[in-house]
Scaffold this motif. Structure first.
Motif, mmCIF file in Angstrom:
data_model
loop_
_atom_site.group_PDB
_atom_site.id
_atom_site.type_symbol
_atom_site.label_atom_id
_atom_site.label_comp_id
_atom_site.label_asym_id
_atom_site.label_seq_id
_atom_site.Cartn_x
_atom_site.Cartn_y
_atom_site.Cartn_z
ATOM 1 N N ARG A 244 0.819 -1.212 0.000
ATOM 2 C CA ARG A 244 0.000 0.000 0.000
ATOM 3 C C ARG A 244 0.854 1.264 0.000
ATOM 4 O O ARG A 244 0.353 2.348 -0.328
ATOM 5 C CB ARG A 244 -0.921 0.007 1.220
ATOM 6 N N ARG A 245 2.126 1.133 0.339
ATOM 7 C CA ARG A 245 3.024 2.291 0.423
ATOM 8 C C ARG A 245 4.007 2.369 -0.737
ATOM 9 O O ARG A 245 4.819 3.304 -0.791
ATOM 10 C CB ARG A 245 3.792 2.230 1.746
ATOM 11 N N LEU A 246 3.939 1.433 -1.663
ATOM 12 C CA LEU A 246 4.863 1.464 -2.791
ATOM 13 C C LEU A 246 4.540 2.624 -3.722
ATOM 14 O O LEU A 246 3.374 3.012 -3.873
ATOM 15 C CB LEU A 246 4.795 0.149 -3.566
ATOM 16 N N GLY A 268 -8.301 -4.906 -3.241
ATOM 17 C CA GLY A 268 -8.867 -3.764 -3.950
ATOM 18 C C GLY A 268 -8.588 -2.421 -3.323
ATOM 19 O O GLY A 268 -9.268 -1.439 -3.615
ATOM 20 N N PHE A 269 -7.560 -2.344 -2.487
ATOM 21 C CA PHE A 269 -7.272 -1.110 -1.764
ATOM 22 C C PHE A 269 -6.860 0.015 -2.710
ATOM 23 O O PHE A 269 -6.007 -0.164 -3.577
ATOM 24 C CB PHE A 269 -6.149 -1.353 -0.752
ATOM 25 N N GLY A 270 -7.425 1.191 -2.531
ATOM 26 C CA GLY A 270 -6.962 2.408 -3.181
ATOM 27 C C GLY A 270 -7.225 2.477 -4.674
ATOM 28 O O GLY A 270 -7.833 1.598 -5.281
ATOM 29 N N GLY A 276 -3.501 -2.721 -4.477
ATOM 30 C CA GLY A 276 -4.599 -3.542 -3.989
ATOM 31 C C GLY A 276 -4.451 -5.029 -4.242
ATOM 32 O O GLY A 276 -5.369 -5.801 -3.943
ATOM 33 N N LYS A 277 -3.308 -5.438 -4.774
ATOM 34 C CA LYS A 277 -3.100 -6.863 -5.064
ATOM 35 C C LYS A 277 -1.605 -7.128 -5.142
ATOM 36 O O LYS A 277 -0.804 -6.201 -5.284
ATOM 37 C CB LYS A 277 -3.719 -7.235 -6.409
#
Length: 395
Positions: A244-246, A268-270, A276-277
């Motif tokens: 999520r921080r990349l 499916g984040f963001g 998200g994967k």
């Protein structure tokens, strides 16, 4: 007629086992995946070589390259000369470079084949490494050799760096030099100490959150030179937090052989697709290649339920293969290749076939059957009986 044999149990007894009779999952032809999926591929030893097998790497080149062609035929990429190939556990740098050369040559003849190769510092004598500059020169030696062949780099974690680095700034210095010189974007490799105890405290600290901050800072300083990072920490929450921080476009390649199914499916984040994967760079894909390909094909068609139905049963098998001591997982991977007829023997570089017990291999057999990844059940039963007989057991 059902196939039955007697297998050792955890308490040392023998018990009848009847094969499930389930049909092996086969991938549909011509499907394009919506995840990048590398299989870290094993090497096939040459059991007829005249050598000291604990000291010298004798490779059956024909069988080794044939297995890579098998992986490519299933739509999987090959992560070459990695720890699955016994890098640092029997496969030396000279043999690794020859393996990379042969694999790159073979890939030219396979439409759509993709390949990335492990670049490290394992040719260095650890006792002779005194400084970070020695580590940098070590990386540069292997980078130059692989890139001269046209290879894409997977920058492997370095035992030498873990040994001489005094803190995060030394890691930043090494990776800044390596990344600034890379000819094309690389895959970074963070291998936990459960895979290699010599890598304890990588990135300059034993605090995983602080280590993650250092790795992310290095990536953020060179986002155009980093295709992605593979982490093998067997901690899904750490992987999710990091992906999520990349930076946008930098991929997380899961190396989590305990939780890969849910990590690849994603959450499916963001709004950034890579957040998200997870894509995949996995040793277990070597052992479950047809099921992995079929599952990835289903996911690409939007059928997540089928993806989990195909891949989910392989997770208990993978957790067993990668059980502590995790570094001995290669034995299970090669055992699967032998059971499935991809090689004629169960002999490994460095004599590593001896690292797992008969009970461990018997349970592996049961779990492989339950996961529907035994490609030729009759052959698998015959070879399991051969192994039992070798141990003085009537199967």
């Amino acid at each position: 007629m059902a196939l039955t044999l007697k297998l050792p149990t955890a308490d040392g007894a023998l018990a009848p086992y009847t094969m499930s009779g389930s049909v092996l999952a086969r991938p549909a032809a011509g499907l394009n995946f919506n995840r990048i999926a590398y299989s870290a591929a094993h090497v096939v030893a040459d059991p007829m070589a005249v050598c000291d097998p604990w000291l010298q790497a004798a490779v059956d080149w024909d069988a080794t390259i044939a297995y890579r062609r098998h992986l490519w035929s299933l739509g999987l990429g090959v992560a070459e000369a990695m720890d699955t190939a016994q890098r640092g556990m029997g496969l030396d740098w000279a043999t690794s470079l020859e393996l990379i050369r042969r694999s790159l040559d073979a890939a030219k003849d396979v439409p759509g084949a993709f390949l990335a190769s492990g670049c490290g510092t394992d040719h260095l004598d650890l006792d002779a490494v005194k400084s970070v500059d020695d580590v940098i020169r070590g990386y540069e030696t292997q980078m130059e050799a692989i890139e001269a062949l046209g290879g894409k780099l997977i920058v492997m974690a370095s035992r030498a760096l873990a040994r001489v680095a005094k803190g995060p700034s030394d890691y930043e210095r090494v990776y800044d030099r390596v990344l600034s010189q890379a000819k094309q974007p690389v895959v970074l490799h963070w291998l936990g100490d459960m895979f290699d105890p010599a890598l304890a405290g990588y990135w300059g600290t034993s605090d995983l959150d602080a280590a993650m901050d250092t790795a992310l800072g290095i990536i953020a300083a060179h986002p155009d030179k980093v295709d992605g990072i593979k982490i093998s920490l067997l901690d899904k929450d750490k992987e999710i937090a990091m992906r999520r921080r990349l930076p946008p476009g930098v991929r997380m390649y899961t190396g989590d052989d305990f939780n890969y199914a849910e990590l690849i499916a994603g959450d499916g984040f963001g709004n950034e697709p890579t957040h998200g994967k997870s894509d995949a760079l996995l040793g277990i894909f070597d052992a479950i290649a047809p099921a992995a390909s079929a599952a990835l094909g289903a996911l690409a068609q939007g059928d997540e339920a089928k993806f989990h139905a195909l891949l989910g049963p392989t997770v208990p098998l993978s957790r067993h293969i990668f059980a502590a001591p995790t570094r001995f997982y290669k034995t299970g991977v090669v055992f699967m290749a032998w059971l499935n007829g991809h090689q004629s023997h169960f002999t490994m570089v460095g004599g590593q076939q001896s690292t797992r017990s008969l009970q461990h291999l018997a349970e592996l057999f049961r779990l492989a059957d339950a996961a529907n990844v035994l490609e030729k059940p009759e052959l698998a039963v015959s070879r399991m009986k051969t192994l039992l007989a070798l141990h003085g057991v009537e199967g």
